[in-house]
Design a protein around this motif. Structure first.
Motif, PDB file in Angstrom:
ATOM      1  N   ALA A   1       4.899-114.122  21.425  1.00  0.00           N
ATOM      2  CA  ALA A   1       6.045-113.864  20.302  1.00  0.00           C
ATOM      3  C   ALA A   1       7.295-113.651  20.893  1.00  0.00           C
ATOM      4  O   ALA A   1       8.200-114.071  20.149  1.00  0.00           O
ATOM      5  CB  ALA A   1       5.495-112.390  19.935  1.00  0.00           C
ATOM      6  N   GLY A   2       7.395-113.652  22.069  1.00  0.00           N
ATOM      7  CA  GLY A   2       8.555-113.572  22.711  1.00  0.00           C
ATOM      8  C   GLY A   2       9.119-114.694  22.868  1.00  0.00           C
ATOM      9  O   GLY A   2      10.546-114.868  22.643  1.00  0.00           O
ATOM     10  N   ALA A   3       8.287-116.106  23.021  1.00  0.00           N
ATOM     11  CA  ALA A   3       8.990-117.305  23.334  1.00  0.00           C
ATOM     12  C   ALA A   3       9.401-117.704  21.682  1.00  0.00           C
ATOM     13  O   ALA A   3      10.457-118.271  21.715  1.00  0.00           O
ATOM     14  CB  ALA A   3       7.690-118.205  23.526  1.00  0.00           C
TER      15      ALA A   3
ATOM     16  N   SER B   1       9.632-107.425  14.828  1.00  0.00           N
ATOM     17  CA  SER B   1       9.211-107.854  16.218  1.00  0.00           C
ATOM     18  C   SER B   1       9.172-106.619  17.319  1.00  0.00           C
ATOM     19  O   SER B   1       8.276-106.747  18.008  1.00  0.00           O
ATOM     20  CB  SER B   1      10.141-108.689  16.507  1.00  0.00           C
ATOM     21  N   TRP B   2      10.010-105.653  17.243  1.00  0.00           N
ATOM     22  CA  TRP B   2       9.925-104.831  18.049  1.00  0.00           C
ATOM     23  C   TRP B   2       8.299-103.812  17.639  1.00  0.00           C
ATOM     24  O   TRP B   2       7.705-103.456  18.615  1.00  0.00           O
ATOM     25  CB  TRP B   2      11.077-103.314  17.619  1.00  0.00           C
ATOM     26  N   ALA B   3       8.087-103.608  16.522  1.00  0.00           N
ATOM     27  CA  ALA B   3       6.696-102.966  15.990  1.00  0.00           C
ATOM     28  C   ALA B   3       5.706-103.851  16.660  1.00  0.00           C
ATOM     29  O   ALA B   3       4.649-103.390  17.231  1.00  0.00           O
ATOM     30  CB  ALA B   3       6.595-102.628  14.641  1.00  0.00           C
ATOM     31  N   LEU B   4       5.844-105.101  16.652  1.00  0.00           N
ATOM     32  CA  LEU B   4       4.554-105.917  16.824  1.00  0.00           C
ATOM     33  C   LEU B   4       4.390-105.878  18.255  1.00  0.00           C
ATOM     34  O   LEU B   4       3.442-105.885  18.950  1.00  0.00           O
ATOM     35  CB  LEU B   4       4.900-107.345  16.245  1.00  0.00           C
TER      36      LEU B   4
ATOM     37  N   VAL C   1      13.171-118.679  20.944  1.00  0.00           N
ATOM     38  CA  VAL C   1      13.435-120.261  20.189  1.00  0.00           C
ATOM     39  C   VAL C   1      14.121-119.721  18.920  1.00  0.00           C
ATOM     40  O   VAL C   1      15.104-120.624  18.567  1.00  0.00           O
ATOM     41  CB  VAL C   1      12.240-120.815  20.014  1.00  0.00           C
ATOM     42  N   LEU C   2      13.876-119.029  18.117  1.00  0.00           N
ATOM     43  CA  LEU C   2      14.640-118.632  16.827  1.00  0.00           C
ATOM     44  C   LEU C   2      15.971-118.386  16.953  1.00  0.00           C
ATOM     45  O   LEU C   2      16.883-118.612  16.128  1.00  0.00           O
ATOM     46  CB  LEU C   2      13.750-117.585  15.971  1.00  0.00           C
TER      47      LEU C   2
END
Length: 351
Positions: free
Chosen positions: A135-137, A106-109, A141-142
């Motif tokens: 992506a942040g949302a 997620s950091w790379a994305l 939620v995850l």
């Protein structure tokens, strides 16, 4: 739970591949490599984590009598290997926490999407900004869902006598639980080495762009932001040792008492209710119910949401509240105005 978490991770992987293709088309090979690298880390880490959770769910169904969260609870005391060695690393990966491959991916994305302003024009940077928000949302939620899952299944008090008599994995089942966890931990601590070994897979999408690695960690090709998991792990270990030493120094001479890992803010159960009152523990539907009511889910969720609104209205103000249709229209209008404002700013910046 594992199925829906896997679907969320698959959506993030699709977003990463789409961003990589956009950057490749704009001749931004370094950003394309960063995005596709994040997608590969998310796919590998998410797949291993979902496999570990599936094995844990099968063990819970056999040992605790059910895989439903409302019939579990307190299993960290009776099943420490399944809880701490298998479920916790998988949950932390899907919650996108540091030192695990979910966070690295997620950091790379997100680093690639943040650099979307370099695409030029008005539409593509706006789409990158929207993808960054989504992506942040999804990550938020995850993280909330994984926290509720682990708390409901392994913390607190047992909800049924069968859960209180659960037994941990042993023998081959124990090794089967640890089989997907070991590469999960290694992938989280050395994502750069994993991407270096997968250089051929990155080249299929990103071309001959340099791999976004720096040692065992990740880094932008331009020498900008970097993620060093080994250094972060060392700092966290030093901080943990300092906190442990401080706690031992300040502990009373007789030692601290032991108790459940988490009681949810309530006192110990009375003698006539050894498992406590079920209503004092969070339910498994605590997060899904309001989301289903907002998004027009099952009729049961809608009835529960409407009854909750009526109770709150009668308790707090007594004033009539807008219906769900009116509230949805107002929310949609606000989002439309926000999108129009962002588009206007993007056009002005491009001009």
């Amino acid at each position: 739970m594992a199925r829906f978490a896997g679907a969320a991770v698959a959506g993030l992987c699709a977003m990463a591949l789409g961003a990589a293709l956009v950057f490749r088309g704009a001749d931004l090979g370094a950003l394309a490599a960063l995005a596709v690298g994040g997608g590969l880390l998310l796919a590998a880490g998410g797949g291993l984590a979902v496999a570990a959770l599936a094995l844990v769910a099968a063990l819970l169904a056999r040992s605790a009598g059910s895989a439903r969260l409302d019939r579990l609870g307190g299993l960290a005391r009776f099943m420490p290997i399944a809880a701490m060695a298998a479920a916790l690393p998988a949950v932390m990966t899907l919650a996108m926490l540091p030192l695990f491959p979910g966070f690295a991916g997620s950091w790379a994305l997100m680093q690639a999407l943040v650099s979307g302003w370099r695409l030029g024009g008005a539409a593509l940077p706006l789409f990158c900004a929207g993808g960054l928000v989504l992506a942040g949302a999804a990550s938020a939620v995850l993280a909330a869902a994984m926290l509720r899952f682990f708390a409901a299944a392994f913390l607190g008090r047992p909800r049924t006598p069968r859960a209180a008599g659960a037994r941990d994995a042993a023998g081959l089942s124990c090794w089967a639980l640890l089989l997907p966890v070991a590469p999960l931990v290694l992938l989280g601590l050395a994502p750069g080495l994993a991407l270096a070994w997968g250089r051929a897979a990155l080249a299929v999408v990103a071309g001959r762009a340099p791999v976004p690695t720096r040692g065992a960690g990740l880094a932008l090709a331009e020498g900008g932001a970097a993620y060093a998991p080994l250094l972060l792990a060392a700092l966290l270990a030093l901080f943990g040792l300092a906190v442990a030493a401080l706690v031992l120094r300040l502990a009373p001479p007789g030692g601290a008492g032991r108790g459940p890992a988490w009681e949810g803010g309530f006192l110990a159960p009375p003698p006539h209710l050894p498992f406590g009152e079920p209503l004092t523990q969070p339910s498994a539907a605590g997060l899904a119910e309001p989301l289903l009511g907002l998004l027009g889910g099952p009729a049961a969720a809608r009835r529960a949401s409407s009854s909750l609104v009526r109770r709150l209205r009668a308790t707090v103000t007594g004033a009539p509240l807008p219906s769900r249709t009116t509230a949805g229209a107002a929310l949609g209008g606000a989002l439309f105005l926000l999108a129009a404002a962002l588009a206007a700013l993007a056009v002005a910046g491009g001009g």
